[in-house]
Design a protein around this motif. Structure first.
Motif, PDB file in Angstrom:
ATOM      1  N   VAL A 107       0.821  -1.215   0.000  1.00  0.00           N
ATOM      2  CA  VAL A 107       0.000   0.000   0.000  1.00  0.00           C
ATOM      3  C   VAL A 107       0.856   1.266   0.000  1.00  0.00           C
ATOM      4  O   VAL A 107       0.645   2.156  -0.839  1.00  0.00           O
ATOM      5  N   PRO A 108       1.856   1.403   0.899  1.00  0.00           N
ATOM      6  CA  PRO A 108       2.659   2.634   0.875  1.00  0.00           C
ATOM      7  C   PRO A 108       3.402   2.860  -0.444  1.00  0.00           C
ATOM      8  O   PRO A 108       3.444   3.986  -0.947  1.00  0.00           O
ATOM      9  N   GLU A 109       3.980   1.798  -1.000  1.00  0.00           N
ATOM     10  CA  GLU A 109       4.772   1.967  -2.225  1.00  0.00           C
ATOM     11  C   GLU A 109       3.906   2.277  -3.446  1.00  0.00           C
ATOM     12  O   GLU A 109       4.379   2.871  -4.414  1.00  0.00           O
ATOM     13  N   GLY A 119      -1.365  15.647  -5.873  1.00  0.00           N
ATOM     14  CA  GLY A 119      -1.075  14.748  -4.765  1.00  0.00           C
ATOM     15  C   GLY A 119      -0.186  13.593  -5.176  1.00  0.00           C
ATOM     16  O   GLY A 119       0.750  13.224  -4.452  1.00  0.00           O
ATOM     17  N   ALA A 120      -0.461  13.008  -6.339  1.00  0.00           N
ATOM     18  CA  ALA A 120       0.351  11.900  -6.824  1.00  0.00           C
ATOM     19  C   ALA A 120       1.782  12.341  -7.105  1.00  0.00           C
ATOM     20  O   ALA A 120       2.748  11.629  -6.794  1.00  0.00           O
ATOM     21  N   ARG A 121       1.948  13.557  -7.666  1.00  0.00           N
ATOM     22  CA  ARG A 121       3.297  14.053  -7.951  1.00  0.00           C
ATOM     23  C   ARG A 121       4.082  14.296  -6.666  1.00  0.00           C
ATOM     24  O   ARG A 121       5.285  14.007  -6.594  1.00  0.00           O
ATOM     25  N   VAL A 122       3.412  14.845  -5.656  1.00  0.00           N
ATOM     26  CA  VAL A 122       4.087  15.084  -4.378  1.00  0.00           C
ATOM     27  C   VAL A 122       4.571  13.773  -3.774  1.00  0.00           C
ATOM     28  O   VAL A 122       5.709  13.669  -3.289  1.00  0.00           O
ATOM     29  N   LEU A 123       3.740  12.756  -3.805  1.00  0.00           N
ATOM     30  CA  LEU A 123       4.119  11.456  -3.248  1.00  0.00           C
ATOM     31  C   LEU A 123       5.245  10.822  -4.055  1.00  0.00           C
ATOM     32  O   LEU A 123       6.125  10.160  -3.493  1.00  0.00           O
ATOM     33  N   HIS A 124       5.218  10.999  -5.370  1.00  0.00           N
ATOM     34  CA  HIS A 124       6.294  10.482  -6.214  1.00  0.00           C
ATOM     35  C   HIS A 124       7.620  11.151  -5.871  1.00  0.00           C
ATOM     36  O   HIS A 124       8.663  10.485  -5.808  1.00  0.00           O
ATOM     37  N   ARG A 125       7.586  12.456  -5.655  1.00  0.00           N
ATOM     38  CA  ARG A 125       8.813  13.177  -5.322  1.00  0.00           C
ATOM     39  C   ARG A 125       9.359  12.725  -3.978  1.00  0.00           C
ATOM     40  O   ARG A 125      10.567  12.563  -3.803  1.00  0.00           O
ATOM     41  N   ARG A 126       8.475  12.536  -3.022  1.00  0.00           N
ATOM     42  CA  ARG A 126       8.917  12.062  -1.711  1.00  0.00           C
ATOM     43  C   ARG A 126       9.531  10.672  -1.808  1.00  0.00           C
ATOM     44  O   ARG A 126      10.542  10.380  -1.167  1.00  0.00           O
ATOM     45  N   GLY A 142      10.929   9.482  -4.424  1.00  0.00           N
ATOM     46  CA  GLY A 142      12.188   9.591  -5.148  1.00  0.00           C
ATOM     47  C   GLY A 142      13.345  10.048  -4.283  1.00  0.00           C
ATOM     48  O   GLY A 142      14.507   9.800  -4.591  1.00  0.00           O
ATOM     49  N   LYS A 143      13.041  10.719  -3.175  1.00  0.00           N
ATOM     50  CA  LYS A 143      14.105  11.169  -2.270  1.00  0.00           C
ATOM     51  C   LYS A 143      14.619  10.045  -1.380  1.00  0.00           C
ATOM     52  O   LYS A 143      15.541  10.251  -0.596  1.00  0.00           O
ATOM     53  N   GLY A 144      13.981   8.898  -1.488  1.00  0.00           N
ATOM     54  CA  GLY A 144      14.483   7.733  -0.754  1.00  0.00           C
ATOM     55  C   GLY A 144      13.743   7.437   0.506  1.00  0.00           C
ATOM     56  O   GLY A 144      13.414   6.313   0.802  1.00  0.00           O
ATOM     57  N   GLY A 145      13.419   8.482   1.292  1.00  0.00           N
ATOM     58  CA  GLY A 145      12.707   8.253   2.543  1.00  0.00           C
ATOM     59  C   GLY A 145      13.539   7.451   3.521  1.00  0.00           C
ATOM     60  O   GLY A 145      14.756   7.314   3.407  1.00  0.00           O
ATOM     61  N   ARG A 146      12.860   6.865   4.517  1.00  0.00           N
ATOM     62  CA  ARG A 146      13.555   6.057   5.502  1.00  0.00           C
ATOM     63  C   ARG A 146      13.872   4.687   4.934  1.00  0.00           C
ATOM     64  O   ARG A 146      13.157   4.174   4.074  1.00  0.00           O
ATOM     65  N   PRO A 147      14.907   4.045   5.403  1.00  0.00           N
ATOM     66  CA  PRO A 147      15.252   2.714   4.920  1.00  0.00           C
ATOM     67  C   PRO A 147      14.104   1.751   5.130  1.00  0.00           C
ATOM     68  O   PRO A 147      13.339   1.856   6.084  1.00  0.00           O
ATOM     69  N   LEU A 148      13.992   0.774   4.225  1.00  0.00           N
ATOM     70  CA  LEU A 148      12.906  -0.197   4.290  1.00  0.00           C
ATOM     71  C   LEU A 148      12.913  -0.945   5.606  1.00  0.00           C
ATOM     72  O   LEU A 148      11.876  -1.172   6.209  1.00  0.00           O
ATOM     73  N   ARG A 149      14.103  -1.317   6.096  1.00  0.00           N
ATOM     74  CA  ARG A 149      14.189  -2.067   7.350  1.00  0.00           C
ATOM     75  C   ARG A 149      13.589  -1.259   8.500  1.00  0.00           C
ATOM     76  O   ARG A 149      12.863  -1.785   9.352  1.00  0.00           O
ATOM     77  N   PHE A 150      13.870   0.034   8.511  1.00  0.00           N
ATOM     78  CA  PHE A 150      13.351   0.907   9.566  1.00  0.00           C
ATOM     79  C   PHE A 150      11.830   0.965   9.501  1.00  0.00           C
ATOM     80  O   PHE A 150      11.147   0.897  10.521  1.00  0.00           O
TER      81      PHE A 150
END
Length: 236
Positions: free
Chosen positions: A140-142, A211-218, A220-228
């Motif tokens: 869902v998040p991805e 909204g979709a573009r904002v989420l795509h940009r976020r 694209g910046k990587g965010g927090r590591p998947l493990r975290f």
């Protein structure tokens, strides 16, 4: 017809349309999101692979999607009456609108979820994540930007459906356009309703795309590591 006469009619019609579309969209999300995810999970190679369940759910969705909305309204009259006590009015229109929107949104959800990188799913499983964790932390998040676009498409379609529902007494802008623009030859009022629908759809599409573009940009910046993220903010 003067503007002072048209204004209350347009205000009520706009509210009725937003009321019908809003509730129908909410039900579409509540019903269509888990249904779309289930179609992915039960498909070949999915985490809950089950060919029988996948085909059964897929056929139900396909049949519901293939039925023209005007026929769906007529076919569901008995069901609608049993739920809301009537087949006329905005409350009654919500039933066929929601029934038509759930499978429509479910297929869009399925497409969005399938775009998620399978490597992320495998990574979560390697960390000990179960199916619910995969759905909640990865699928869902991805797929959220695509889900926002899917919801936007669904809402725009619902606006069109609600205008069609107005022709059979559901109220809203469609009902106003038919009763006054067609039956009473108030062409000016009819074109105003068309303009209002065009503006509303444009605003909804703009909001959804933004909204979709904002989420795509976020994303694209990587965010927090998947493990975290999978461990709920904890590290080992």
């Amino acid at each position: 017809m003067s503007w002072s006469e048209m204004q209350p009619l347009l205000s009520q019609a706009c509210w009725d349309t937003l009321y019908m579309v809003g509730w129908s969209a909410l039900i579409a999300v509540v019903g269509g999101l888990p249904l779309g995810v289930l179609l992915v999970l039960t498909d070949r190679g999915g985490l809950l692979q089950n060919a029988v369940a996948n085909k059964a759910v897929g056929q139900i969705v396909n049949i519901a999607r293939s039925m023209p909305f005007i026929i769906l309204m007529v076919a569901l009259m008995g069901f609608t009456r049993s739920i809301v006590g009537t087949t006329i009015g905005r409350e009654a229109a919500i039933v066929p609108l929601a029934v038509g929107a759930v499978p429509f949104f479910a297929r869009l959800v399925e497409t969005a979820v399938r775009e998620v990188d399978g490597g992320l799913v495998e990574a979560v499983q390697s960390m000990g994540g179960n199916t619910w964790t995969v759905v909640r932390k990865v699928l869902v998040p991805e797929s959220l930007p695509s889900l926002i676009s899917a919801l936007t498409t669904t809402v725009v379609a619902l606006i069109g459906y609600s205008a069609m529902a107005g022709t059979v007494g559901a109220g809203g802008l469609g009902d106003l356009a038919v009763r006054y623009g067609y039956q009473r030859y108030e062409s000016e009022l009819m074109w105003i309703t068309v303009a209002i629908l065009a503006v509303v759809i444009t605003l909804i599409q703009f909001a959804g795309d933004s909204g979709a573009r904002v989420l795509h940009r976020r994303a694209g910046k990587g965010g927090r590591p998947l493990r975290f993220r999978v461990l709920g903010g904890r590290t080992r």
